[in-house]
Design a protein around this motif. Structure first.
Motif, PDB file in Angstrom:
ATOM      1  N   ILE A 111      -7.492  39.924   4.524  1.00  0.00           N
ATOM      2  CA  ILE A 111      -8.329  38.748   4.728  1.00  0.00           C
ATOM      3  C   ILE A 111      -8.523  38.556   6.228  1.00  0.00           C
ATOM      4  N   LEU A 130     -14.216  28.977  -4.172  1.00  0.00           N
ATOM      5  CA  LEU A 130     -13.824  30.368  -4.070  1.00  0.00           C
ATOM      6  C   LEU A 130     -12.771  30.733  -5.103  1.00  0.00           C
ATOM      7  N   CYS A 131     -11.816  29.839  -5.285  1.00  0.00           N
ATOM      8  CA  CYS A 131     -10.696  30.161  -6.176  1.00  0.00           C
ATOM      9  C   CYS A 131     -11.199  30.463  -7.585  1.00  0.00           C
ATOM     10  N   THR A 167     -13.691  35.468   5.709  1.00  0.00           N
ATOM     11  CA  THR A 167     -13.882  34.087   5.263  1.00  0.00           C
ATOM     12  C   THR A 167     -14.775  33.360   6.262  1.00  0.00           C
ATOM     13  N   VAL A 179      -7.734  31.603  -0.297  1.00  0.00           N
ATOM     14  CA  VAL A 179      -8.206  32.962  -0.576  1.00  0.00           C
ATOM     15  C   VAL A 179      -7.013  33.879  -0.825  1.00  0.00           C
TER      16      VAL A 179
END
Ligand SMILES: Nc1nc2c(ncn2[C@@H]2O[C@H](COP(=O)(O)OP(=O)(O)OP(=O)(O)O)[C@@H](O)[C@H]2O)c(=O)[nH]1
Ligand SMILES: [Zn+2]
Length: 370
Positions: A33, A95-96, A124, A133
């Motif tokens: 990430i 997002l989740c 992100t 995330v």
């Protein structure tokens, strides 16, 4: 009986093996990430990785997830300079939910169509909470996903970071720039061409005061040694780095900024029961039951440790991101010396003495039982 099983399947689709899964177990794909404040150099880093890594098939998720309005997002896969794109349909801006449902599926679809890739990079948005995330990929790995979380890399703008970090937030809100640093396994201070040595030292000290665990690289145009960025294995123990030694080097930090995030660490000898340890962690992460001297609840953003569980020959690794945590046995066997639990907490309103005291209470409770 059959019915019960089917119901369970309905509730937990992730547990069902995916038909035609192109990967055998142990061939999980790492996800890194890449986070960082607006304009810090995230895309520059992505492009640098894509041009440098010719031997890896890299999938890039370039989306500005979390921005409520956009309904369609693309997933780009790069190989040898060629870019394939897959459009994702995201039902909402969360997002989740949407990536879990769609993103992972899209990644799997892409792999079916184009063959598997070796690595996933996810950028992100500048204001995103990388913890949300991260926890998504982390939990899925637990469920036997094809994908695992390798690390959180935070790109920092050498020129503007101090300004972002000192921005006053409404009561109760955590500064996003500070949170991104708190969660990072690696920070890259970029745009060093725009500051002098003194400014750079100040920023480096501030980053270190927030996150006593994090590795700090410095560069221009996001040009860093990629062996320090990819395959970090920050959430498992396959990097060959002795976590005990790493944690020993961590120091409790003094906040540089008002109301800021800081790192506290302590060690306590003895062994504890897993049950009691779970109670301690849940009181801390979920119940926010521990308060500092000013009566403010301690908020832990990141947690890392090595603990000794009574009856276990091997060291156990503790990992936490926000409210998620995991205890994982490492291959490392405890030696002859007395066992020592080492814990590192990164967060707000943390008071080392009070936390240590609470932890000792936990350990002693077990001692009573033995
Ligand atoms: N002076 C200078 N500029 C840089 C450096 N690295 C990147 N930039 C520039 O900074 C700007 C932002 O870079 P990006 O890589 O797009 O940053 P980002 O974090 O992806 O930005 P957002 O996605 O908009 O949040 C671009 O114009 C880059 O060319 C650097 O080391 N020095
Ligand atoms: Zn970008």
């Amino acid at each position: 009986m059959d019915e019960v099983l089917m119901d369970e399947d309905d509730d937990c689709p992730e547990l069902v093996p995916i038909a035609g899964n192109p990967l055998s177990p142990g061939e999980q794909i790492p996800v890194t990430i890449i986070t960082g404040y607006l304009g810090a150099g995230k895309t520059t880093l992505l492009n640098y990785i894509l041009t440098e890594q010719h031997n890896k098939r890299i999938a890039v998720i370039l989306n500005e997830f979390g921005e409520g309005s956009a309904l369609e997002k693309s997933l780009a896969v790069s190989q040898a300079g060629e870019l394939y794109e897959e459009w994702l349909e995201l039902r909402n801006g969360c997002l989740c939910c949407s990536v879990k449902d769609n993103g992972l599926k899209a990644i799997e679809n892409l792999m079916q169509k184009k063959g598997k890739f070796d690595y996933i990079l996810l950028e992100t948005t500048g204001l995103a909470d990388p913890g949300a995330v991260a926890s998504m990929f982390w939990v899925d790995a637990e469920l036997g996903s094809d994908i695992y979380l390798d690390g959180i890399v935070t790109v920092i703008d050498a020129k503007y970071a101090m300004q972002h970090l000192t921005e006053e937030k409404p009561e109760g809100l955590v500064n996003e720039a500070a949170r991104q640093i708190a969660l990072a396994d690696l920070t890259i201070i970029n745009k060093t061409d725009l500051v002098n040595g003194e400014e750079l030292n100040h920023l480096r000290d501030t980053v270190r005061s927030i996150n006593g665990l994090v590795k700090i690289l410095e560069c221009q145009k996001s040009r860093v040694d990629l062996s320090q960025v990819l395959d970090l294995h920050s959430f498992d123990n396959k990097d060959g780095v002795n976590l005990v030694e790493k944690l020993q080097l961590v120091k409790t930090t003094r906040p540089h900024l008002d109301k800021s995030i800081l790192t506290v660490t302590f060690e306590v000898s003895g062994s504890l029961s897993e049950d009691v340890l779970n109670v301690f962690i849940q009181d801390l992460l979920w119940e926010k039951a521990f308060k500092n001297q000013a009566g403010l609840p301690m908020i832990v953003i990141r947690l890392k440790g090595i603990v000794s569980i009574a009856g276990k020959a091997k060291q156990v690794m503790l990992q936490g991101v926000h409210e998620l945590y995991e205890l994982d046995e490492t291959p490392q066997v405890w030696g002859e010396e007395p066992r020592v639990n080492r814990l590192v907490f990164i967060g707000r309103n943390l008071d080392r003495e009070i936390l240590q005291e609470q932890f000792i209470l936990t350990v002693l409770k077990v001692g009573d039982r033995n």
